[in-house]
Design a protein around this motif. Structure first.
Motif, PDB file in Angstrom:
ATOM      1  N   ASP A   1       1.965   9.870  61.576  1.00  0.00           N
ATOM      2  CA  ASP A   1       2.293   8.870  60.571  1.00  0.00           C
ATOM      3  C   ASP A   1       1.746   7.511  61.015  1.00  0.00           C
ATOM      4  O   ASP A   1       1.511   7.294  62.203  1.00  0.00           O
TER       5      ASP A   1
ATOM      6  N   PHE B   1       2.749   3.389  60.388  1.00  0.00           N
ATOM      7  CA  PHE B   1       3.762   2.447  59.913  1.00  0.00           C
ATOM      8  C   PHE B   1       3.138   1.067  59.996  1.00  0.00           C
ATOM      9  O   PHE B   1       2.877   0.564  61.085  1.00  0.00           O
TER      10      PHE B   1
ATOM     11  N   PHE C   1       2.980   4.587  55.710  1.00  0.00           N
ATOM     12  CA  PHE C   1       4.232   3.929  55.347  1.00  0.00           C
ATOM     13  C   PHE C   1       4.004   2.427  55.495  1.00  0.00           C
ATOM     14  O   PHE C   1       3.581   1.975  56.560  1.00  0.00           O
TER      15      PHE C   1
ATOM     16  N   TYR D   1      12.874   4.893  57.966  1.00  0.00           N
ATOM     17  CA  TYR D   1      11.753   5.804  58.209  1.00  0.00           C
ATOM     18  C   TYR D   1      12.148   6.888  59.212  1.00  0.00           C
ATOM     19  O   TYR D   1      11.908   8.078  58.981  1.00  0.00           O
TER      20      TYR D   1
ATOM     21  N   ASP E   1      12.080  10.151  57.114  1.00  0.00           N
ATOM     22  CA  ASP E   1      10.689  10.555  56.957  1.00  0.00           C
ATOM     23  C   ASP E   1      10.020  11.084  58.220  1.00  0.00           C
ATOM     24  O   ASP E   1       9.121  11.908  58.133  1.00  0.00           O
ATOM     25  N   ASN E   2      10.409  10.610  59.382  1.00  0.00           N
ATOM     26  CA  ASN E   2       9.650  10.895  60.603  1.00  0.00           C
ATOM     27  C   ASN E   2       9.684  12.355  61.023  1.00  0.00           C
ATOM     28  O   ASN E   2       8.645  12.928  61.347  1.00  0.00           O
TER      29      ASN E   2
END
Length: 168
Positions: A2, A4, A44, A83, A87-88
């Motif tokens: 991901d 961020f 994100f 997050y 989401d992580n």
């Protein structure tokens, strides 16, 4: 992995802090600076109540009334916690910031990541356009006690930081 992203000082809102509604500046920063990362990571990009260009001008003129430096940091920290919780799912994450966004990420790393279990998730932190300090001859310490500077392209769990200036 991901990514961020915390965008730079870009808001043209007339108040010291931006709203949580994306304006043209925030949209432009995400499109120009962050969108290319989407080809290699899940993106994100949380909104935060940054110090606006008007707020920054006021501070530089010695009139910081209405500027609360904790407000943007707390928004970024809240977005990070959201997050992580939603989401992580244990994925590696690259933290990407520019200017004020790098300042927010450095503070997030200092308060919520460095030396904590979440540190194992950090693939790298790209703190662009903001000073990241380490003691002379060291890779860690200073701004962040345990997260080291990246020394090689294959190194993970480290920080990349640089600032650029006009030659004039």
């Amino acid at each position: 992995i991901d990514c961020f992203y915390v965008y730079p000082t870009i808001s043209q809102d007339p108040h010291p802090h931006s709203t949580l509604t994306p304006g043209p500046g925030e949209e432009r920063a995400v499109a120009q600076q962050f969108a290319p990362f989407a080809s290699v990571c899940r993106p994100f990009a949380p909104m935060y109540r940054q110090v606006t260009l008007a707020g920054l001008r006021a501070v530089m003129m010695g009139n910081p009334a209405g500027v609360n430096p904790e407000l943007p940091i707390e928004d970024v920290r809240a977005a990070w916690r959201h997050y992580l919780a939603n989401d992580n799912q244990g994925r590696g994450v690259v933290l990407i910031g520019h200017s004020q966004g790098s300042r927010m990420l450095q503070e997030l790393l200092r308060r919520d990541v460095d030396g904590k279990p979440e540190q194992k998730l950090v693939v790298s932190a790209l703190l662009i356009g903001f000073n990241h300090l380490v003691p002379v001859g060291a890779d860690a310490g200073g701004s962040l006690p345990t997260l080291p500077l990246c020394r090689t392209a294959s190194q993970t769990g480290c920080v990349v930081a640089y600032s650029t200036f006009r030659d004039t």
